[in-house]
Scaffold this motif. Structure first.
Motif, PDB file in Angstrom:
ATOM      1  N   THR A  73       0.397  -1.111  -0.199  1.00  0.00           N
ATOM      2  CA  THR A  73       0.062   0.019  -0.386  1.00  0.00           C
ATOM      3  C   THR A  73       0.986   1.339  -0.149  1.00  0.00           C
ATOM      4  O   THR A  73       0.688   2.276  -1.408  1.00  0.00           O
ATOM      5  CB  THR A  73      -0.962  -0.025   1.174  1.00  0.00           C
ATOM      6  N   ILE A  97       0.683   4.016  -2.322  1.00  0.00           N
ATOM      7  CA  ILE A  97       0.478   5.584  -1.867  1.00  0.00           C
ATOM      8  C   ILE A  97       1.448   6.222  -2.768  1.00  0.00           C
ATOM      9  O   ILE A  97       1.924   7.643  -3.695  1.00  0.00           O
ATOM     10  CB  ILE A  97       0.098   5.245  -0.539  1.00  0.00           C
ATOM     11  N   SER A 117       1.208   7.339  -6.637  1.00  0.00           N
ATOM     12  CA  SER A 117       0.452   7.926  -6.613  1.00  0.00           C
ATOM     13  C   SER A 117       0.710   9.358  -6.640  1.00  0.00           C
ATOM     14  O   SER A 117       1.018  10.651  -6.931  1.00  0.00           O
ATOM     15  CB  SER A 117       0.020   7.912  -6.186  1.00  0.00           C
ATOM     16  N   LEU A 118       2.011   9.577  -5.474  1.00  0.00           N
ATOM     17  CA  LEU A 118       2.544  11.158  -5.379  1.00  0.00           C
ATOM     18  C   LEU A 118       3.339  11.657  -5.857  1.00  0.00           C
ATOM     19  O   LEU A 118       3.302  12.546  -6.600  1.00  0.00           O
ATOM     20  CB  LEU A 118       2.831  10.863  -3.838  1.00  0.00           C
ATOM     21  N   LEU A 169      -3.075  16.535  -0.231  1.00  0.00           N
ATOM     22  CA  LEU A 169      -2.553  15.311  -0.658  1.00  0.00           C
ATOM     23  C   LEU A 169      -1.542  14.561  -0.187  1.00  0.00           C
ATOM     24  O   LEU A 169      -1.447  13.358   0.586  1.00  0.00           O
ATOM     25  CB  LEU A 169      -2.474  15.023  -1.629  1.00  0.00           C
ATOM     26  N   TRP A 170      -0.290  15.491   0.059  1.00  0.00           N
ATOM     27  CA  TRP A 170       1.007  15.235   0.952  1.00  0.00           C
ATOM     28  C   TRP A 170       0.069  14.475   2.581  1.00  0.00           C
ATOM     29  O   TRP A 170       0.496  13.711   3.164  1.00  0.00           O
ATOM     30  CB  TRP A 170       1.696  15.998   0.971  1.00  0.00           C
ATOM     31  N   ALA A 186      -1.756  11.625   2.627  1.00  0.00           N
ATOM     32  CA  ALA A 186      -0.548  10.467   2.138  1.00  0.00           C
ATOM     33  C   ALA A 186       0.008  10.051   3.677  1.00  0.00           C
ATOM     34  O   ALA A 186       0.332   8.504   4.357  1.00  0.00           O
ATOM     35  CB  ALA A 186      -0.020  10.472   0.589  1.00  0.00           C
ATOM     36  N   GLY A 236      -4.586   2.080  -0.877  1.00  0.00           N
ATOM     37  CA  GLY A 236      -3.987   2.504  -2.111  1.00  0.00           C
ATOM     38  C   GLY A 236      -3.802   2.514  -3.471  1.00  0.00           C
ATOM     39  O   GLY A 236      -3.352   2.971  -4.297  1.00  0.00           O
ATOM     40  N   MET A 290      -5.767   5.500  -3.982  1.00  0.00           N
ATOM     41  CA  MET A 290      -5.136   6.446  -4.780  1.00  0.00           C
ATOM     42  C   MET A 290      -4.521   6.095  -5.954  1.00  0.00           C
ATOM     43  O   MET A 290      -4.145   7.239  -6.659  1.00  0.00           O
ATOM     44  CB  MET A 290      -3.761   6.512  -3.550  1.00  0.00           C
TER      45      MET A 290
END
Length: 438
Positions: free
Chosen positions: A39, A43, A46-47, A60-61, A64, A89, A92
């Motif tokens: 996961t 993540i 995705s970031l 978002l950060w 996360a 996970g 996102m």
């Protein structure tokens, strides 16, 4: 599709597909650590994909980081928690993939069509696996069920992961929440496809009819109220005039009052039972919320763990429900997010949601098919969070995947330039093209 894009897409698709089934495949004792690691990788990817989008950066950060802290410091102790962690996970990752890959108007409409097809399948399966009762009065610790509203439904026992606690049946409120989540986006697909594609128009129309029918058949008061309030938000957003908004609210109030009066006169006994049921429901939710707040106070920074709120306290359940019953969530989205990932995670979630709604509003103002899809996806987020005032679709739940897809639609629509073609390869869209590549 060129080799360069395939080199990026295939590993991400494999990662998302594996993560979906990982909690059930790995099992104990390594299931928890493996799911947490996979996961966190999803993540992180995705970031990385969305790092250029400054609008989302703060929310978002922060969200996360809160998910990562909760997963590491409060790892899920059961298979249900592992599934929900994996669901976050995957969600996102799906949001980021849609935002980056749907760089053209046609790509976004194709993704919207797949969204509508998935909605049709999920809602039909859910309807076949649910049972809507005529009354269920909670008197002390004894629930009394007086029958089913729809005897013509087969009420199948679905052997799907995640339904173990309910004996394989689907909760009508969860079904109604799913319907109100997907309905605005499906309606927007109709508007986006009108005059352009009969196939997409047919799919969007079918999905809209199915979602509206399931919403009504579910008899979920939370979902129906969320749908009404979403319509009011739509009217206010497009400023069609205060008189029209007042008229719509007056008609809804008059219709509700007429329905109540007619039900009371026609069936006074069942009507009184219904009032007693509503009172019991409010009292139960109040005590569940109070228990959720108390648990947040014990761990405000990282929460109690992803989907680890399973039952109310013994004192509460002794008065209202069977002490051995299973309460899957806290019946409020804000409280549930705070319980899952702590107050910092809730702050990040709110910032992320606000950024998405602002982006949806701006994309909708540009018009075109992508603007209509962005408006529908934004209203879907509004609807599911209005539903979340008295109920919730928890973080990482399977049907919550649609929420992340809506977020991806908004981000993709915001990246597509306005114009007759929506082609990001136009000379004046070099910045958009750079943001749309990984």
């Amino acid at each position: 599709m060129n080799v360069h894009s395939l080199a990026h897409r295939i590993p991400l698709l494999i990662l998302g597909s594996v993560l979906l089934v990982l909690p059930d495949v790995v099992g104990a004792p390594w299931g928890g650590p493996v799911v947490v690691f996979a996961t966190l990788v999803a993540i992180g990817v995705s970031l990385w994909m969305l790092h250029a989008d400054t609008r989302l950066r703060a929310g978002l950060w922060l969200f996360a980081a809160a998910v990562a802290a909760s997963a590491i410091l409060r790892p899920p102790l059961d298979i249900v928690g592992q599934r929900h962690l994996a669901g976050i996970g995957v969600g996102m990752l799906a949001m980021a993939m849609i935002a980056i890959w749907c760089a053209r108007r046609d790509d976004l409409q194709k993704a919207g069509t797949l969204f509508a097809l998935a909605s049709i399948g999920i809602l039909i399966v859910g309807l076949l696996g649910t049972s809507v009762t005529k009354a269920k009065l909670v008197l002390g610790a004894t629930p009394i069920v007086t029958g089913r509203y729809y005897s013509w439904l087969p009420e199948l026992k679905l052997g799907l992961p995640g339904l173990e606690q309910s004996g394989g049946t689907v909760n009508p409120n969860a079904l109604g929440g799913t319907a109100v989540l997907v309905l605005p986006t499906c309606i927007a697909l109709i508007a986006a496809a009108a005059g352009r594609s009969r196939w997409r128009l047919g799919v969007g129309g079918t999905a809209t009819i199915v979602a509206a029918s399931v919403l009504i058949l579910s008899r979920s008061r939370s979902a129906l109220l969320a749908a009404l309030l979403t319509a009011v938000v739509l009217a206010v957003r497009w400023r069609r005039g205060r008189r029209w908004i007042a008229l719509a609210l007056l008609l809804c109030a008059a219709g509700g009052a007429y329905t109540v009066a007619r039900s009371s006169a026609a069936s006074p006994g069942p009507f009184r039972d219904g009032l007693r049921f509503m009172r019991s429901t409010v009292l139960i939710r109040t005590h569940i919320w109070r228990d959720g707040v108390n648990r947040i106070r014990t761990s405000p920074w990282v929460g109690v763990g992803i989907n680890q709120f399973h039952e109310v306290t013994a004192d509460t359940s002794a008065h209202f429900i069977n002490p051995t019953s299973h309460v899957a969530h806290v019946h409020n989205t804000a409280l549930q997010v705070a319980l899952d990932v702590g107050l910092p995670g809730l702050a990040g979630y709110v910032l992320l949601l606000a950024a998405l709604l602002v982006a949806a509003d701006r994309a909708a103002r540009q018009g075109g098919p992508e603007g209509r899809l962005a408006a529908g996806a934004g209203l879907s987020l509004v609807a599911v969070h209005l539903f979340g005032v008295s109920d919730t679709i928890a973080l990482g739940a399977k049907v919550g995947f649609f929420q992340w897809l809506c977020a991806g639609f908004i981000l993709a629509a915001a990246r597509i330039p306005s114009g007759p073609s929506g082609d990001p390869t136009r000379p004046d869209c070099g910045e958009n093209r750079r943001r749309s590549t990984v």
